[in-house]
Structure formats: C-alpha cells, structure tokens
Design a protein around this motif. Structure first.
Motif, short mmCIF file in Angstrom:
data_model
loop_
_atom_site.label_atom_id
_atom_site.label_comp_id
_atom_site.label_asym_id
_atom_site.label_seq_id
_atom_site.Cartn_x
_atom_site.Cartn_y
_atom_site.Cartn_z
N GLN A 174 13.74 60.69 5.17
CA GLN A 174 13.71 62.03 4.58
C GLN A 174 12.48 62.13 3.71
N ASP A 175 11.66 63.12 3.99
CA ASP A 175 10.41 63.33 3.25
C ASP A 175 9.54 62.07 3.24
N GLY A 176 9.52 61.34 4.36
CA GLY A 176 8.68 60.16 4.49
C GLY A 176 9.23 58.89 3.89
N VAL A 177 10.41 58.95 3.30
CA VAL A 177 11.02 57.77 2.67
C VAL A 177 12.17 57.29 3.56
N ALA A 178 12.14 56.01 3.92
CA ALA A 178 13.17 55.43 4.79
C ALA A 178 14.17 54.66 3.94
N ARG A 179 15.44 55.07 4.04
CA ARG A 179 16.51 54.40 3.29
C ARG A 179 17.63 54.03 4.24
N LEU A 180 18.29 52.90 3.94
CA LEU A 180 19.46 52.51 4.72
C LEU A 180 20.54 53.56 4.54
N VAL A 181 21.20 53.93 5.64
CA VAL A 181 22.29 54.89 5.56
C VAL A 181 23.40 54.31 4.69
N GLU A 182 23.70 53.04 4.91
CA GLU A 182 24.74 52.38 4.12
C GLU A 182 24.11 51.75 2.88
N GLY A 183 24.35 52.32 1.74
CA GLY A 183 23.87 51.78 0.48
C GLY A 183 22.65 52.46 -0.09
N GLY A 184 21.81 53.06 0.76
CA GLY A 184 20.67 53.83 0.26
C GLY A 184 19.45 53.05 -0.16
N ILE A 231 15.86 51.21 -0.02
CA ILE A 231 14.66 51.48 0.76
C ILE A 231 14.60 50.48 1.91
N ALA A 232 14.40 51.00 3.11
CA ALA A 232 14.49 50.18 4.32
C ALA A 232 13.14 49.65 4.80
N GLY A 233 12.06 50.27 4.41
CA GLY A 233 10.74 49.86 4.87
C GLY A 233 9.77 50.99 4.68
N SER A 234 8.55 50.71 5.05
CA SER A 234 7.48 51.68 4.88
C SER A 234 7.39 52.61 6.09
N THR A 235 6.95 53.82 5.85
CA THR A 235 6.61 54.73 6.93
C THR A 235 5.11 55.06 6.90
N LEU A 236 4.36 54.29 6.13
CA LEU A 236 2.91 54.49 6.02
C LEU A 236 2.23 54.09 7.32
N THR A 237 1.42 54.99 7.86
CA THR A 237 0.60 54.69 9.02
C THR A 237 -0.83 54.42 8.56
N LEU A 238 -1.60 53.71 9.37
CA LEU A 238 -2.94 53.32 8.93
C LEU A 238 -3.90 54.50 8.82
N ASP A 239 -3.67 55.57 9.57
CA ASP A 239 -4.53 56.74 9.41
C ASP A 239 -4.33 57.37 8.03
N VAL A 240 -3.09 57.37 7.56
CA VAL A 240 -2.81 57.89 6.22
C VAL A 240 -3.40 56.94 5.17
N ALA A 241 -3.31 55.64 5.39
CA ALA A 241 -3.92 54.67 4.48
C ALA A 241 -5.43 54.88 4.42
N PHE A 242 -6.06 55.14 5.57
CA PHE A 242 -7.50 55.42 5.61
C PHE A 242 -7.83 56.61 4.73
N LYS A 243 -7.11 57.71 4.97
CA LYS A 243 -7.37 58.94 4.22
C LYS A 243 -7.22 58.73 2.72
N LEU A 302 17.09 50.26 12.76
CA LEU A 302 16.27 49.16 12.24
C LEU A 302 17.08 47.91 12.50
N GLY A 303 16.88 47.33 13.68
CA GLY A 303 17.75 46.24 14.11
C GLY A 303 19.16 46.80 14.21
N PRO A 304 20.12 46.12 13.59
CA PRO A 304 21.50 46.59 13.65
C PRO A 304 21.82 47.67 12.61
N LEU A 305 20.86 48.04 11.79
CA LEU A 305 21.09 48.99 10.70
C LEU A 305 20.64 50.40 11.07
N GLN A 306 21.21 51.38 10.43
CA GLN A 306 20.80 52.76 10.57
C GLN A 306 19.98 53.15 9.35
N VAL A 307 18.88 53.83 9.60
CA VAL A 307 17.96 54.25 8.54
C VAL A 307 17.82 55.76 8.61
#
Length: 126
Positions: A28-38, A40-52, A20-25
């Motif tokens: 795990q189980d759909g949750v994105a966390r920064l490797v350093e510090g833990g 939350i790094a951002g969403s992994t929600l896709t629009l098809d899942v939002a539709f459902k 994620l840019g210069p960071l490592q993410v």
C-alpha cells in the motif's frame, strides 16, 4: 559506493496482495507489510527509482550514479568481465532512462530489447 536494492517480487507493482514465499504481503503506497502482523516485509525500491533519487535528492553526478549502480556492483561480485559496463563481448544488459525525468523508458537484456524498443530507431540484423 554500490547502490543495491533488496526488493521483493512486488517491487514496481501497484497496491495489492502478493506472495512472499508462504506469506501474504500487502503493498500500500509503496510499503510492503505482512498481512499477518503488519511487519515490514521487504523493499519495493527499484533501481530506476534509486537512480533518480541519487541524482535529484542525494546530489550524485550522473557518472557517479551510473558507476554505483553498474560498474561497482559488478566488480564487487567478480562479474566485471561480463557485465557492469558497455563493452564488446559483455552481456549488453542496460536500461534507458528519460534524460529529463530519469523515468524508465527501455530495457535491453543480453542484447535484445525486452521493453521500449519502439522508442529507438533500431535496425535489426537480417
């Protein structure tokens, strides 16, 4: 209502490490966390899942959900003349979802199938 996602590049991918840019993410189980510090790094929600979720959990009708994911965002961004609905002269960007499960089955980008064309009886112009 406009449905959007701020998904990062790892959206729709499996568990693992992603940049994620210069960071490592770590996803795990759909949750994105920064490797350093833990954090939350951002969403992994896709629009098809939002539709459902909109239809099956939130109780929006199919029409309301389609409008919230396409027509409304295009209008709010000033792009309604070129995208957001299926009309002659527009970009022909669309997704096809299974009619029972709402799972993604095909994607068309600017009038060309980029995923799942084999699911349809498509006649290609000569």
């Amino acid at each position: 209502v406009a449905l959007i996602t701020d998904a990062m590049g790892a959206a729709g991918m499996g568990d693992g490490l992603y940049p994620l840019g210069p960071l490592q993410v770590r996803v795990q189980d759909g949750v994105a966390r920064l490797v350093e510090g833990g954090a939350i790094a951002g969403s992994t929600l896709t629009l098809d899942v939002a539709f459902k979720r909109s239809v099956t959990v939130n109780g929006l009708s199919l029409g309301q959900t389609v409008e919230s994911l396409s027509t409304t965002p295009a209008r709010l961004l000033g792009l309604a003349g070129t995208t957001g609905s299926l009309e002659t002269g527009k970009l022909a960007d669309l997704v096809a979802l299974d009619s029972e499960t709402y799972d993604l089955v095909a994607v068309m980008r600017r009038g060309h199938w980029v995923l799942g064309a084999e699911r349809f009886d498509v006649v290609k112009p000569a």
